[in-house]
Design an enzyme around this catalytic site. Structure first.
Site, PDB file in Angstrom:
ATOM      1  N   TYR A   1       1.094  -0.959  -0.011  1.00 38.61           N
ATOM      2  CA  TYR A   1      -0.168   0.071   0.298  1.00 38.61           C
ATOM      3  C   TYR A   1       0.841   1.406   0.182  1.00 38.61           C
ATOM      4  O   TYR A   1       0.020   2.535  -0.063  1.00 38.61           O
ATOM      5  CB  TYR A   1      -1.386  -0.206   1.306  1.00 38.61           C
ATOM      6  CG  TYR A   1      -2.027  -0.631   1.182  1.00 38.61           C
ATOM      7  CD1 TYR A   1      -1.924  -2.264   0.738  1.00 38.61           C
ATOM      8  CD2 TYR A   1      -3.617  -0.004   0.662  1.00 38.61           C
ATOM      9  CE1 TYR A   1      -3.181  -3.251   0.974  1.00 38.61           C
ATOM     10  CE2 TYR A   1      -4.230  -0.958   0.172  1.00 38.61           C
ATOM     11  CZ  TYR A   1      -4.582  -2.129   0.822  1.00 38.61           C
ATOM     12  OH  TYR A   1      -5.586  -3.205   0.010  1.00 38.61           O
TER      13      TYR A   1
ATOM     14  N   ASP B   1     -12.618  -9.216   4.692  1.00 41.43           N
ATOM     15  CA  ASP B   1     -13.911  -9.028   3.177  1.00 41.43           C
ATOM     16  C   ASP B   1     -14.112 -10.034   4.416  1.00 41.43           C
ATOM     17  O   ASP B   1     -15.700 -10.484   4.583  1.00 41.43           O
ATOM     18  CB  ASP B   1     -13.209  -8.618   2.843  1.00 41.43           C
ATOM     19  CG  ASP B   1     -13.568  -7.129   1.992  1.00 41.43           C
ATOM     20  OD1 ASP B   1     -13.404  -6.166   3.265  1.00 41.43           O
ATOM     21  OD2 ASP B   1     -14.555  -6.933   0.871  1.00 41.43           O
TER      22      ASP B   1
ATOM     23  N   ASP C   1      -6.516  -6.010   4.665  1.00 48.26           N
ATOM     24  CA  ASP C   1      -7.943  -6.018   3.897  1.00 48.26           C
ATOM     25  C   ASP C   1      -8.675  -7.390   3.311  1.00 48.26           C
ATOM     26  O   ASP C   1      -9.597  -7.381   3.719  1.00 48.26           O
ATOM     27  CB  ASP C   1      -6.863  -5.267   2.819  1.00 48.26           C
ATOM     28  CG  ASP C   1      -8.030  -4.339   2.100  1.00 48.26           C
ATOM     29  OD1 ASP C   1      -9.304  -4.375   2.969  1.00 48.26           O
ATOM     30  OD2 ASP C   1      -7.849  -4.189   0.690  1.00 48.26           O
TER      31      ASP C   1
ATOM     32  N   ASP D   1      -2.802 -18.077   4.265  1.00 52.28           N
ATOM     33  CA  ASP D   1      -4.167 -18.875   3.130  1.00 52.28           C
ATOM     34  C   ASP D   1      -4.805 -19.977   4.005  1.00 52.28           C
ATOM     35  O   ASP D   1      -6.109 -20.435   3.886  1.00 52.28           O
ATOM     36  CB  ASP D   1      -3.263 -19.999   2.118  1.00 52.28           C
ATOM     37  CG  ASP D   1      -1.822 -20.678   1.768  1.00 52.28           C
ATOM     38  OD1 ASP D   1      -1.170 -20.716   3.392  1.00 52.28           O
ATOM     39  OD2 ASP D   1      -1.277 -21.523   1.627  1.00 52.28           O
TER      40      ASP D   1
ATOM     41  N   LYS E   1       2.812 -14.647   4.993  1.00 53.20           N
ATOM     42  CA  LYS E   1       3.177 -16.120   4.236  1.00 53.20           C
ATOM     43  C   LYS E   1       5.371 -16.056   3.976  1.00 53.20           C
ATOM     44  O   LYS E   1       5.564 -15.732   3.285  1.00 53.20           O
ATOM     45  CB  LYS E   1       2.867 -15.753   3.100  1.00 53.20           C
ATOM     46  CG  LYS E   1       2.380 -16.279   1.885  1.00 53.20           C
ATOM     47  CD  LYS E   1       1.799 -17.857   1.505  1.00 53.20           C
ATOM     48  CE  LYS E   1       2.490 -18.850   0.885  1.00 53.20           C
ATOM     49  NZ  LYS E   1       1.045 -20.156   1.235  1.00 53.20           N
TER      50      LYS E   1
END
Ligand code: NAI
Length: 338
Positions: A124, A232, A228, A204, A171
């Site tokens: 970002y 959701d 982010d 994941d 990750k």
């Protein structure tokens, strides 16, 4: 006390949600010993179209001169508005709770967790460029920012009346240097919190576990992009984006907004669920209460949340969560019941 609120009215469903927010703030003005002075601001797609700048200077100045900022969602210019505001106001912690409410078309009705998302770096930072016929984006992770957000996550876990657990999501098996640094920073900070359980999970696996076993999570701490995406997903586990609030917090200032975007597909129809924005106001009240040592803010925050809770429990709901109330009907019920 009187608080100055800057309100970005947004794009798409933003103006409808802002109208709902103003009604609620006015009702609080009338019914409690708490006053708000609201300044409406234009930033986002409409501001870009009208002024050539999605985030005009005067908007930034007004926000800086207020006690707190409320932001309705903006559209395609989101990166030029919210991502910039997070950086210039150093709002380093993005807090995204996922909490079950009654009678939701949700996967689960027993979840109470929070995602603590690092809010200032990662992909970002917006440093992208072309290199020959390739495109490159810079992913920046710093030790200072990672430790700062880890500390925030552990402090959150300490204060919550729950499992006292922090899960660091990353990750690092692939992003060995960047996420390697993030995990190392979180692990180091965890040593200062022996009473909080610390665990790690690959992003994941976390995405899968949010569906399979979401009750295992209390506080998730993660980098900007993963936070982010996962927020959701976690909001859908408990009822959807219409119920999902968020806080962008710095040491001295804060901005509150829904998790979701401008929802152009339902804009102008008076069917958007304002709860995401109203629960963001609840978070704002808690933050103001803590900052100014103002018990009335805490009282009104709790009252606002319980009013929304009771309303959806009674079956008065917007379309996205299985009801047939319009945005304005739902808002009116809350102002009446507060
Ligand atoms: P979105 O989050 O706006 O909508 C996704 C889905 O959720 C849509 O079907 C929408 O109708 C539904 N939804 C969202 N909020 C709702 C509410 N309060 N009540 C009922 N249903 C709701 O995501 P999308 O469509 O990908 O993005 C739309 C625009 O929003 C884009 O231009 C994007 O750039 C922008 N955006 C802005 C953000 C911000 O201002 N912080 C964050 C995310 C996206």
């Amino acid at each position: 006390m009187t608080y100055k609120i800057s309100l970005i009215t947004g794009d798409g469903i933003g103006p409808e949600l802002s109208e709902s927010a103003v009604s609620i703030l006015n009702a609080i003005n009338d019914k409690f010993d708490l006053k708000f002075e609201i300044t409406k601001l234009s930033a986002g797609d409409k501001a870009l179209e009208e002024t050539g700048n999605a985030l005009p200077e005067n908007v930034i100045d007004t926000i800086k001169n207020s006690d707190v900022c409320l932001k309705a969602p903006v559209g395609e210019s989101a990166a030029d508005v919210i991502v910039v505001l997070r950086r210039i106001l150093d709002l380093y912690a993005n807090i995204r709770p996922a909490k079950s409410y009654p009678h939701m078309p949700a996967l689960r009705d027993d979840i109470d967790m929070v995602i603590v998302r690092e809010n200032t770096e990662d992909l970002y930072i917006g440093k992208e460029f072309s290199l020959g016929n390739s495109a490159v984006a810079l992913r920046v992770i710093s030790e200072d920012a990672s430790k700062r957000i880890a500390k925030y996550a552990f402090e959150t876990a300490k204060q919550r009346n729950s499992m006292k657990k922090v899960t660091c999501v990353h990750k690092s098996n692939v992003l060995r240097i960047t996420d390697g640094l993030f995990v190392k920073a979180c692990t180091e900070v965890s040593k200062d919190y022996p009473d909080i359980t610390f665990e790690q999970m690959y992003v994941d696996a976390c995405a899968m576990n949010l569906i399979r076993q979401p009750e295992q999570f209390d506080v998730i701490v993660t980098t900007n992009l993963f936070g982010d995406i996962l927020s959701d997903e976690s909001s859908q586990v408990v009822g959807g984006l219409g119920m999902a609030p968020a806080a962008n917090l710095g040491d001295n200032f804060a901005l509150f907004e829904p998790v979701h975007g401008a929802a152009f597909d339902i804009a102008g129809q008076n069917i958007a669920n304002p709860s995401s924005f109203l629960l963001s106001i609840k978070m704002m009240l808690d933050w103001l209460g803590a900052k100014h040592n103002d018990p009335t803010c805490f009282e009104v925050a709790a009252k606002l949340e319980s009013t929304i809770f009771d309303l959806v429990k009674s079956g008065i709901k917007t379309k996205d969560i299985g009801g047939d109330s319009t945005t304005s009907e739902f808002t009116k019920q809350i102002t009446d019941n507060l």
